[in-house]
Motif scaffolding. Structure first.
Motif, PDB file in Angstrom:
ATOM      1  N   ILE A 588       1.742   9.218 -27.508  1.00 36.10           N
ATOM      2  CA  ILE A 588       1.546   9.008 -28.546  1.00 36.10           C
ATOM      3  C   ILE A 588       0.883  10.788 -29.427  1.00 36.10           C
ATOM      4  N   LEU A 611       3.466   0.949 -30.552  1.00 41.98           N
ATOM      5  CA  LEU A 611       1.163   0.435 -28.981  1.00 41.98           C
ATOM      6  C   LEU A 611       1.694  -0.089 -28.360  1.00 41.98           C
ATOM      7  N   HIS A 614       4.083   0.315 -25.669  1.00 42.42           N
ATOM      8  CA  HIS A 614       3.316   1.565 -24.686  1.00 42.42           C
ATOM      9  C   HIS A 614       2.919   1.408 -23.203  1.00 42.42           C
ATOM     10  N   TYR A 617       0.146  -0.247 -22.334  1.00 40.82           N
ATOM     11  CA  TYR A 617      -1.028  -1.193 -23.575  1.00 40.82           C
ATOM     12  C   TYR A 617      -1.616  -2.423 -22.532  1.00 40.82           C
TER      13      TYR A 617
END
Length: 684
Positions: A588, A611, A614, A617
């Motif tokens: 990112i 996010l 992701h 995460y």
């Protein structure tokens, strides 16, 4: 010039820019010279004075600073004297006679001396070959250490307009320099900014989330004894820190004897460590200070660089370490509030001073802000009252003077006021009338002590002045304590201050507050910056340095693999986590700021679907927020991650960071403290 330099000071050559300053002064130019602490400012004006007939006049803000410089010159066989309020009048007269007779080369005076008419006449008849304004930032209301007495010199002594004047300071931004020239009534004065490069100073900022982090750093640093100055933001902090580590301390609230003892210890001990507030340092001439630690964040870069610059004045490698923490920012914001009192407090203080003058029938009372504070509901403490007094002085409403004991004093009762009122109310004796009336007066105003002239007590009680004095003597030490004032500083209303209402333009107060807020914001930016520390500060002061970098601060050293003070190499586990963090950012890159990125790694709530989707995460939740922040700071500090500029800064991998994330370059990290892997959930 070099022959004179060697003859008077024993040096073979000049330091950077010294020769230029000396020559331009000898050529008759008026200069505003900005050189940092340790760059040799004093020599720049002392040598031209010595090379000319006559004497030089040096205006200096502190008596202790004057004395140190006069002693240093006399030790070299260069005749110097100082004239100030700490010297008996007979010695002052003798010093001025020696100047007039040509027996003295340097005359040091405080700015208050220009209030004395006889001294102004002396200058007109015995003119100096150069007038030097030392610590010239004190002239400017935008300077970090403004002194109203400095500002008033030029209106009080018109003869100065006919003399060559030069200003010297270690700390003045472009805006302050312009104000210095305006206040000195010399708008055409040339500026010379030089000497801010101190490549022997290893500057570093160590983020500390809590007090225990600071204490851990101090323990680590103090294991290697070397001449050290530790600056704190308050007297209490200085005392507490000194007590915790068994050190000596210094602050303005100590007795003269205790301050001198601390000063002598720092100067004479082979390896001293002194904890001090910013009251310590000006005029302290020790060249081998190896370490200056700022235990608390300072309020401005001017103050910071002046204090940090006391390290390594002999040119040897020295450390300047700032311990940064969010609570310190709150302390500085509080101090900013105190030093920028509201207009209502100025109005209240003006009203108080007018009433005090009327009650005391024109007698001048010693200025005691700690006693005035309880009478002003607009004031937070005595420090804010003192700040308000300085502003009224700057606005020409009051002026400071020195008074001998005038008969005023402080009255304190030994018993509760309500009990005294009940016991003495209605009793028609002189003693009971005074006690009942004054106790009721204090009780009605919520006060515990009273300060003023006995004549005011006569007005309150209805007694004659001689009766009041007899009652005070009778009850002294039993019912009450009457403590007469000593000689000291006083505030006197000027002609403008005699007006019933405070009629001044207060818009400059708002501007000063904005300047102070900007200064504090820049300290915060300095702490969070990942550019060369010295380059950041030098650019702030306006010296043009191009792409120069110091090569030894924590930023420069980290990126070149050099050792940084008070940090340790990362463990193998921390290096693995660092690579994992870089790999997560690579997916990112350039999209999010630090808080949202850390929230993603912690698995905390986040509105962004990018996010939440992701792969990393929540993957580092068990590492803990504090640990991850330290890891991210280290990666930024050492050049693996960059932070974009602008309103919404985002994290970006540098070329070095990309190579480390992909395994093409070895990751090398240094961290501040031991990693603590205690999860701590907090909403980002």
């Amino acid at each position: 010039m070099k022959e004179a330099l060697n003859r008077y000071f024993g040096y073979a050559d000049f330091r950077e820019s010294q020769a230029e300053v000396v020559q331009r002064i000898l050529d008759g130019e008026e200069l505003c010279v900005i050189m940092p602490t340790g760059a040799g400012k004093s020599l720049c004006y002392q040598l031209p004075v010595l090379m000319r007939p006559g004497y030089g006049l040096v205006i200096s803000p502190l008596i202790s600073l004057m004395k140190d410089q006069v002693d240093a010159l006399n030790a070299r066989g260069l005749a110097a004297v100082c004239v100030n309020s700490a010297i008996p009048p007979s010695e002052q007269e003798a010093a001025l006679r020696a100047v007039a007779a040509g027996q003295v080369k340097f005359l040091y005076v405080a700015p208050e001396r220009f209030q004395v008419l006889s001294f102004r006449h002396f200058l007109d008849s015995v003119r100096p070959n150069l007038v030097v304004v030392d610590e010239a930032h004190c002239v400017s209301q935008w300077g970090h250490d403004f002194r109203p007495d400095y500002q008033m010199i030029w209106s009080q002594c018109e003869v100065l307009q006919q003399m060559q004047v030069c200003a010297f300071t270690a700390t003045a931004t472009p805006a302050v320099r312009e104000d210095i020239k305006a206040q000195l009534q010399r708008p055409a004065m040339a500026e010379l900014v030089s000497g801010f490069k101190r490549p022997n100073l290893e500057m570093s900022v160590l983020p500390c989330r809590a007090k225990k982090d600071k204490q851990a750093v101090m323990e680590r640093l103090l294991r290697a004894p070397q001449p050290t100055l530790v600056y704190t933001s308050s007297r209490r902090e200085a005392e507490n820190l000194a007590s915790q580590f068994g050190l000596q301390y210094y602050h303005a609230g100590m007795t003269d004897q205790a301050r001198k003892a601390a000063q002598d210890y720092f100067i004479s001990d082979a390896c001293p460590t002194l904890v001090a507030t910013n009251a310590f340092g000006m005029g302290i001439d020790r060249a081998d200070v190896r370490r200056v630690i700022h235990y608390n964040m300072p309020g401005s870069l001017e103050a910071y660089y002046q204090e940090a610059g006391r390290a390594g004045r002999d040119g040897a490698r020295s450390q300047c370490i700032l311990l940064e923490s969010y609570p310190d920012l709150r302390i500085q914001q509080y101090l900013l509030e105190l030093n920028n009192p509201p207009p209502e407090l100025l109005v209240g203080l003006h009203r108080h001073l007018r009433q005090q003058e009327a009650r005391s029938d024109g007698a001048t009372c010693v200025w005691q802000p700690e006693l005035v504070w309880p009478t002003l509901p607009e004031a937070k403490n005595a420090g804010q009252v003192q700040a308000a007094a300085r502003i009224l002085e700057r606005l020409g409403i009051v002026q400071r003077t020195y008074v001998r004991a005038s008969g005023s004093g402080k009255l304190t009762f030994h018993r509760r006021l309500d009990k005294l009122c009940r016991e003495h109310d209605g009793v028609q004796t002189q003693r009971s009338l005074l006690v009942a009336k004054v106790a009721a007066h204090l009780q009605a105003r919520g006060l515990k002590t009273w300060h003023g002239h006995p004549a005011e007590l006569a007005d309150i009680s209805g007694l004659r002045l001689d009766q009041v004095r007899r009652v005070l003597d009778y009850f002294q030490g039993d019912v009450l304590d009457w403590l007469p004032d000593e000689s000291g500083e006083a505030l006197v209303l000027t002609e403008a201050g005699q007006a019933p209402e405070l009629n001044v333009d207060l818009s400059s107060l708002a501007r000063k507050r904005r300047v102070d807020e900007q200064r504090l914001a820049l300290v915060r930016e300095y702490c969070r910056s990942y550019t060369c520390r010295q380059a950041f500060i030098i650019s702030y002061f306006g010296e043009k340095i191009g792409a120069w970098q110091c090569g030894c601060c924590d930023i420069c050293a980290s990126r070149s693999g050099k050792h940084v003070a008070a940090v340790r190499p990362a463990t193998p586990a921390e290096l693995r986590d660092g690579r994992q963090l870089l790999a997560a950012l690579e997916l990112i890159d350039g999209q999010f700021g630090r808080r949202r990125f850390l929230a993603m790694l912690m698995g905390l709530e986040n509105e962004s679907p990018v996010l939440r989707a992701h792969p990393a995460y929540g993957s580092m939740q068990q590492r803990g927020e504090r640990y991850l922040e330290e890891l991210l700071n280290a990666l930024c500090r050492q050049g693996y991650i960059e932070i974009s500029k602008g309103t919404y800064p985002v994290l970006e991998l540098s070329d070095r960071g990309s190579k480390a994330a992909q395994g093409h370059e070895e990751l090398k990290l240094s961290l501040l403290s031991a990693a603590k892997k205690t999860p701590r959930r907090r909403k980002f």
